[in-house]
Design a protein around this motif. Structure first.
Motif, mmCIF file in Angstrom:
data_model
loop_
_atom_site.group_PDB
_atom_site.id
_atom_site.type_symbol
_atom_site.label_atom_id
_atom_site.label_comp_id
_atom_site.label_asym_id
_atom_site.label_seq_id
_atom_site.Cartn_x
_atom_site.Cartn_y
_atom_site.Cartn_z
ATOM 1 N N LYS A 37 0.933 -1.331 -0.295
ATOM 2 C CA LYS A 37 -0.212 -0.025 -0.034
ATOM 3 C C LYS A 37 1.100 0.965 0.122
ATOM 4 N N VAL A 38 1.806 1.330 0.514
ATOM 5 C CA VAL A 38 2.870 2.911 1.012
ATOM 6 C C VAL A 38 3.720 2.287 -0.423
ATOM 7 N N ARG A 39 4.146 1.367 -0.903
ATOM 8 C CA ARG A 39 4.243 1.323 -2.423
ATOM 9 C C ARG A 39 3.621 1.932 -3.725
ATOM 10 N N LYS A 40 2.902 1.995 -3.077
ATOM 11 C CA LYS A 40 1.442 2.690 -3.945
ATOM 12 C C LYS A 40 1.627 4.050 -4.093
ATOM 13 N N ILE A 41 1.027 4.499 -3.178
ATOM 14 C CA ILE A 41 0.804 5.677 -2.620
ATOM 15 C C ILE A 41 2.634 6.320 -2.927
ATOM 16 N N LEU A 42 3.929 5.571 -3.044
ATOM 17 C CA LEU A 42 5.005 6.483 -3.073
ATOM 18 C C LEU A 42 4.869 6.989 -4.998
ATOM 19 N N GLU A 43 4.396 5.446 -5.723
ATOM 20 C CA GLU A 43 4.362 5.511 -7.154
ATOM 21 C C GLU A 43 3.733 6.860 -7.283
ATOM 22 N N GLY A 44 2.292 7.110 -7.271
ATOM 23 C CA GLY A 44 1.713 8.217 -6.915
ATOM 24 C C GLY A 44 2.192 9.302 -6.753
ATOM 25 N N TYR A 45 2.922 9.445 -5.916
ATOM 26 C CA TYR A 45 4.024 10.835 -5.969
ATOM 27 C C TYR A 45 4.944 11.140 -6.437
ATOM 28 N N PHE A 46 5.657 9.679 -6.616
ATOM 29 C CA PHE A 46 7.032 10.017 -8.460
ATOM 30 C C PHE A 46 5.668 10.540 -9.813
ATOM 31 N N LEU A 47 4.711 9.735 -9.840
ATOM 32 C CA LEU A 47 4.160 10.060 -11.421
ATOM 33 C C LEU A 47 3.793 10.814 -11.415
ATOM 34 N N ALA A 48 2.870 11.816 -10.288
ATOM 35 C CA ALA A 48 3.067 13.514 -10.261
ATOM 36 C C ALA A 48 3.801 13.873 -10.352
ATOM 37 N N GLY A 49 4.816 13.899 -10.560
ATOM 38 C CA GLY A 49 6.313 14.886 -10.088
ATOM 39 C C GLY A 49 6.706 14.579 -11.367
ATOM 40 N N ASN A 50 6.371 12.876 -11.898
ATOM 41 C CA ASN A 50 6.809 13.359 -13.115
ATOM 42 C C ASN A 50 5.977 13.800 -14.547
ATOM 43 N N ALA A 51 4.659 14.153 -14.145
ATOM 44 C CA ALA A 51 3.744 14.863 -15.092
ATOM 45 C C ALA A 51 4.057 16.523 -15.076
ATOM 46 N N ASP A 52 4.455 16.836 -13.574
ATOM 47 C CA ASP A 52 3.989 17.671 -13.930
ATOM 48 C C ASP A 52 5.306 18.221 -12.894
ATOM 49 N N LYS A 53 6.126 18.631 -13.688
ATOM 50 C CA LYS A 53 7.989 18.882 -13.435
ATOM 51 C C LYS A 53 8.110 19.835 -12.160
ATOM 52 N N SER A 54 7.332 21.031 -11.730
ATOM 53 C CA SER A 54 7.291 21.251 -10.682
ATOM 54 C C SER A 54 6.745 21.002 -9.571
ATOM 55 N N ASP A 55 5.803 20.020 -9.361
ATOM 56 C CA ASP A 55 5.305 19.765 -8.586
ATOM 57 C C ASP A 55 5.665 18.215 -7.970
ATOM 58 N N ARG A 56 7.291 18.356 -8.228
ATOM 59 C CA ARG A 56 8.235 16.633 -7.604
ATOM 60 C C ARG A 56 8.330 16.800 -6.551
ATOM 61 N N TYR A 57 8.256 15.440 -5.958
ATOM 62 C CA TYR A 57 8.592 15.378 -4.510
ATOM 63 C C TYR A 57 9.309 15.175 -4.248
ATOM 64 N N THR A 58 10.329 15.357 -3.256
ATOM 65 C CA THR A 58 11.432 14.973 -2.809
ATOM 66 C C THR A 58 11.377 13.671 -1.785
ATOM 67 N N GLN A 60 12.166 13.561 1.079
ATOM 68 C CA GLN A 60 11.624 14.265 2.579
ATOM 69 C C GLN A 60 9.963 14.401 2.610
ATOM 70 N N ASP A 61 9.546 15.140 1.249
ATOM 71 C CA ASP A 61 8.152 15.967 0.914
ATOM 72 C C ASP A 61 7.442 14.588 0.859
ATOM 73 N N MET A 62 8.035 13.357 0.352
ATOM 74 C CA MET A 62 7.070 11.834 0.214
ATOM 75 C C MET A 62 7.308 11.176 1.921
#
Length: 107
Positions: A37-58, A60-62
């Motif tokens: 479940k945590v891996r799926k959440i992390l993938e969502g954060y990663f892909l959100a940052g990949n789609a919009d470069k200004s919304d990247r998660y580090t 620490q942010d994750m």
């Protein structure tokens, strides 16, 4: 003091150091895993940052976002990985994501 006593006192390794049950070979990756479940959440954060470069998660942010999810009751506190673990996961996932993107663009 006998000669045998002197040898055991100055020997740098503890008694029994060579016993088979004390060997640590073959235990790579035997540690705690990131929950699915945590891996799926992390993938969502990663892909959100990949789609919009200004919304990247580090990493620490994750980590902070996962801590917020704990407060909301979505995940358990013991399921939240350390920042260094998230950072390692980001590196592995980035590599896998690029390989997958390269394969799909070739086909």
């Amino acid at each position: 003091m006998s000669n045998d006593r002197l040898n055991t006192v100055n020997f740098p390794l503890p008694s029994g150091w060579a016993l088979k049950e004390r060997q640590k070979y073959g235990k790579k990756g035997a540690g705690k895993r990131i929950a699915k479940k945590v891996r799926k959440i992390l993938e969502g954060y990663f892909l959100a940052g990949n789609a919009d470069k200004s919304d990247r998660y580090t990493a620490q942010d994750m980590y902070q976002a996962l801590q917020q999810r704990v407060l909301e009751g979505d995940i358990e506190a013991e399921d939240v990985p350390k920042v260094s673990t998230i950072q390692s996961w980001i590196g592995r996932y980035t590599r896998q994501h690029r390989e997958h993107a390269a394969q799909t663009s070739v086909i």
